[in-house]
Design a protein around this motif. Structure first.
Motif, short mmCIF file in Angstrom:
data_model
loop_
_atom_site.label_atom_id
_atom_site.label_comp_id
_atom_site.label_asym_id
_atom_site.label_seq_id
_atom_site.Cartn_x
_atom_site.Cartn_y
_atom_site.Cartn_z
N ARG A 1 0.83 -1.21 0.00
CA ARG A 1 0.00 0.00 0.00
C ARG A 1 0.86 1.26 0.00
O ARG A 1 0.54 2.23 -0.68
N ALA A 2 1.96 1.22 0.75
CA ALA A 2 2.86 2.38 0.79
C ALA A 2 3.51 2.59 -0.57
O ALA A 2 3.63 3.73 -1.05
N ILE A 3 3.92 1.50 -1.21
CA ILE A 3 4.53 1.60 -2.55
C ILE A 3 3.53 2.21 -3.52
O ILE A 3 3.89 3.06 -4.35
N ARG B 1 0.77 4.16 -2.77
CA ARG B 1 0.43 5.55 -2.42
C ARG B 1 1.58 6.52 -2.69
O ARG B 1 1.36 7.68 -3.04
N GLU B 2 2.81 6.04 -2.52
CA GLU B 2 3.97 6.92 -2.66
C GLU B 2 4.59 6.89 -4.06
O GLU B 2 5.67 7.44 -4.28
N ASN B 3 3.89 6.23 -4.98
CA ASN B 3 4.33 6.20 -6.39
C ASN B 3 5.72 5.59 -6.57
O ASN B 3 6.47 6.01 -7.46
N LYS B 4 6.05 4.59 -5.77
CA LYS B 4 7.37 3.98 -5.87
C LYS B 4 7.35 2.79 -6.84
O LYS B 4 7.81 1.69 -6.53
#
Length: 250
Positions: free
Chosen positions: A121-123, A125-128
């Motif tokens: 989810r972090a990847i 949301r953070e466009n990684k």
């Protein structure tokens, strides 16, 4: 016996052989997400009944179009309710034969290995990432669920240019496995068979319309007792156990 009588008897004999050979065959159209599980079910069913399943798979939308245009299938295992119901309403499927055989589960997944646990989810949301794979929302229920999930997370408009759309959920999974997409919304049943992954987030079912997968007997299979037996088998405890182990709810 004259030559024509002998020829007629021989042709009748051939007809009976072909009839017997095809009587135990069931032509099944299967949504891509369920094909691996369908093969396990087919093996168990065949061992019990000596029937043979001929499985064809694709996106639910494309199979629906083929069946509507007269494709010779006896049974349709759809990945949604809509198409199975439409076939019933159009008179292509047998009224009253439709039922839910599985509830699909969606997951956000990245392939690969890492010494450190990652947060999908972090990847996201953070466009990684460069590319995000989803199945085509117009033809694949899992694709529609992925779109609804991104809309729920308020990420749909921002990430649309990064999407890679698979024709079906099988192709979508392939995009992630091969690295053509760094992340993908795929079926839980697909990642169950994979021992590794960079990260995984099972999407809450409140984020999208339930992926209720329905089976239906088609008019072309109405006189095929093997097809009716297979649909009965799908409702059995043995079949439900196989479906649950594959990552579905029943």
């Amino acid at each position: 016996m004259g030559i024509f009588a002998k020829a007629g008897t021989f042709l009748l004999f051939l007809f009976l052989i072909v009839s017997v050979a095809s009587a135990g065959e069931i032509r099944v159209a299967v949504a891509s997400n369920f094909v691996t599980t369908a093969r396990v079910l087919a093996k168990e069913f065949s061992q019990q009944n000596n029937y043979r399943l001929l499985i064809s798979f694709g996106s639910t939308g494309k199979l629906f179009t083929q069946i509507s245009n007269g494709a010779p299938f006896d049974v349709f295992l759809s990945a949604d309710v809509t198409r199975a119901k439409l076939l019933e309403e159009k008179g292509v499927a047998v009224a009253g034969s439709r039922f839910t055989y599985a509830i699909g589960k969606l997951t956000l997944w990245a392939s690969g290995k890492s010494q450190q646990e990652k947060d999908c989810r972090a990847i996201l949301r953070e466009n990684k990432f460069r590319r995000l794979a989803i199945a085509n929302p117009k033809t694949a229920p899992y694709g529609l669920a992925a779109q609804q999930t991104l809309q729920k997370m308020k990420l749909w408009n921002r990430l649309r240019t990064r999407l890679v759309r698979g024709e079906n959920i099988g192709q979508t999974f392939h995009y992630v496995v091969t690295g053509n997409a760094q992340l993908g919304f795929v079926a839980v049943s697909q990642v169950r068979s994979v021992n590794q992954g960079l990260c995984r987030w099972d999407v809450p079912q409140t984020y999208h319309t339930p992926i209720e997968q329905q089976a239906v007997l088609l008019k072309k299979g109405v006189s095929n007792s093997a097809a009716q037996a297979f649909l009965g088998f799908l409702k059995s405890e043995i079949a439900k156990s196989i479906i649950k182990r594959a990552g579905y709810a029943v």
